[in-house]
Design an enzyme around this catalytic site. Structure first.
Site, PDB file in Angstrom:
ATOM      1  N   ARG A 157      22.273  44.990  77.117  1.00  0.00           N
ATOM      2  CA  ARG A 157      20.844  44.688  77.155  1.00  0.00           C
ATOM      3  C   ARG A 157      20.076  45.744  77.941  1.00  0.00           C
ATOM      4  NH1 ARG A 157      18.654  39.863  76.156  1.00  0.00           N
ATOM      5  NH2 ARG A 157      17.527  39.748  78.142  1.00  0.00           N
ATOM      6  N   CYS A 174      11.374  30.718  80.065  1.00  0.00           N
ATOM      7  CA  CYS A 174      10.979  30.252  78.734  1.00  0.00           C
ATOM      8  C   CYS A 174      11.667  28.930  78.447  1.00  0.00           C
ATOM      9  CB  CYS A 174      11.295  31.299  77.665  1.00  0.00           C
ATOM     10  SG  CYS A 174      13.040  31.733  77.526  1.00  0.00           S
TER      11      CYS A 174
END
Length: 442
Positions: A133, A226
């Site tokens: 990532r 989130c």
């Protein structure tokens, strides 16, 4: 199909609002893009753009137009980002000249939004603990032409030793159970469990404590997730504040968002109602939580060891002269044959896993200089340029790695719609392709 434990909890919490919340999953997903202010270009036409109220550079787009396939996307004119995810960096409100940390930065949406606020001035440190990532983060920093970012692949615990009381502002977009991603990612649904929620809450508290040590007195930290879980949102912030008396929740006027819910957790910290919840049944977004935290005290410039600059090689000087390029002030740093121009006063990099130290200029190869793809994306123009419209078939050929016709000689900046896309080298009526192999579209 939503997890049974999740729906039971949300029914209990939302009560009469639950039906509206549930109905939001039956509506089309909201998709957005955020313009890159570093490109100094207007929003493109043809995508059915509508403004996102809480982000001045953000827009909803018509998903059928597929802006991710446009060459303008590859040129870094905009970043595709879910609209509610634009809120945390907006709340952080980075300003030119500040020193900012994005602590959980991949894939780079919030990092690139922060960079737009800095306008190339100051220092942006962005770190991601996952190596794969972190590579994606680095690629997005390159694509959007960001010159003042230090991209790291580090654990927060390692960073807190190096950057004690260093940053003016810090964003902690913490890894979470992802309940706001259920419509976007099937894995978020299948991986969810109450145990995952508890594990994430513990990890979030640990990350917050590391971040707190790196924030200057008087500094601002934004925490976001989130997820809808009170344990990971109001609960994580309350647990942190109970052990951090020098931090408090800052009250900010954001009429688009709903207040946090102190009634959903035990022992809420003062001011929890001044955190923010973004609900998918109350705005056009998938859902988010955010809290703006202020550290008490008077800011002081930290003492730290800085990197030293190397001498500018004649090959680079000659390239810049021939290409009509004026580089900004900075430190010249070499990683093997690769040359980077880092922000001045960059902290010492020894012992850190560095993926990108500012602007990659290019490589010094056997008495010649070859410009980096990153340099093309930072530039606005050069002495030799080849301009094409976004729908020109030659742009597709270029992005596929093919040579294209052109009368330019030497290193040439290929631009699409006036936005630099990459390098080519002109000779004999052809532009030899230098678009990176890993980015090519067949």
């Amino acid at each position: 199909m939503l997890p049974e434990g999740f729906t039971a909890r949300m029914q209990t919490l939302l009560q009469e609002e639950y039906d509206a919340f549930q109905a939001s999953y039956d509506r089309p997903r909201n998709v957005g893009l955020r313009m890159n202010p570093l490109k100094n270009a207007a929003a493109p036409e043809g995508f059915g753009l509508m403004s996102v109220p809480w982000c001045k550079t953000g827009f909803y787009y018509d998903p059928e137009t597929r802006p991710g396939l446009s060459a303008l996307h590859e040129a870094g004119l905009y970043y595709l980002q879910e609209p509610s995810a634009m809120a945390p960096a907006m709340l952080l409100d980075a300003r030119p000249g500040e020193t900012v940390l994005d602590l959980c930065a991949a894939p780079g949406g919030k990092t690139t939004q922060i960079a737009g606020g800095l306008q190339g001035k100051g220092l942006l440190v962005c770190s991601e603990i996952n190596p794969k990532r972190a590579q994606i983060l680095s690629q997005n920093v390159e694509r959007l032409g960001i010159a003042n970012a230090l991209v790291l692949n580090e654990h927060p615990k390692n960073l807190e030793k190096r950057f004690a009381a260093f940053f003016d502002k810090i964003l902690v977009d913490a890894p979470c159970s992802g309940e706001g991603m259920f419509r976007k990612e099937e894995a978020a649904v299948t991986d969810w469990s109450e145990q995952t929620v508890s594990m994430c809450a513990d990890r979030q508290l640990e990350i917050l404590r590391s971040a707190a040590k790196m924030l200057k007195p008087g500094g601002t930290m934004v925490y976001s997730t989130c997820t809808f879980s009170p344990q990971e949102n109001e609960g994580a912030i309350s647990a942190f504040l109970h052990d951090a008396p020098d931090f408090s929740i800052e009250k900010i006027d954001c009429p688009w968002f709903c207040p946090g819910r102190p009634d959903w957790i035990e022992n809420p910290a003062p001011g929890i109602e001044n955190t923010f919840r973004l609900w998918p049944h109350k705005l056009r977004g998938e859902g988010h939580f955010a809290a703006v935290l202020k550290k008490s005290g008077t800011p002081e410039d930290p003492f730290y060891k800085t990197e030293s600059s190397q001498k500018m090689p004649k090959e680079l000087t000659g390239f810049c002269r021939d290409a009509g390029i004026t580089l900004p002030q900075g430190l010249l740093i070499a990683f093997g044959e690769r040359l980077f121009l880092a922000p001045e006063n960059l902290p010492e990099l020894k012992g850190l896993k560095v993926l990108r130290a500012g602007l990659e200029l290019g490589s010094l190869l056997k008495n010649r200089f070859e410009p980096a793809h990153a340099l093309s994306h930072w530039l606005q123009e050069a002495a030799s340029m080849a301009d094409f419209a976004p729908d020109d078939p030659l742009i597709r050929k270029y992005m596929a790695g093919e040579a294209i016709p052109g009368g330019q000689v030497g290193w040439t900046l290929v631009r699409v719609g006036g936005i630099p896309l990459g390098w080519a080298k002109g000779s004999g009526g052809q532009l030899k392709n230098h678009y990176p192999k890993g980015l090519r579209r067949v």
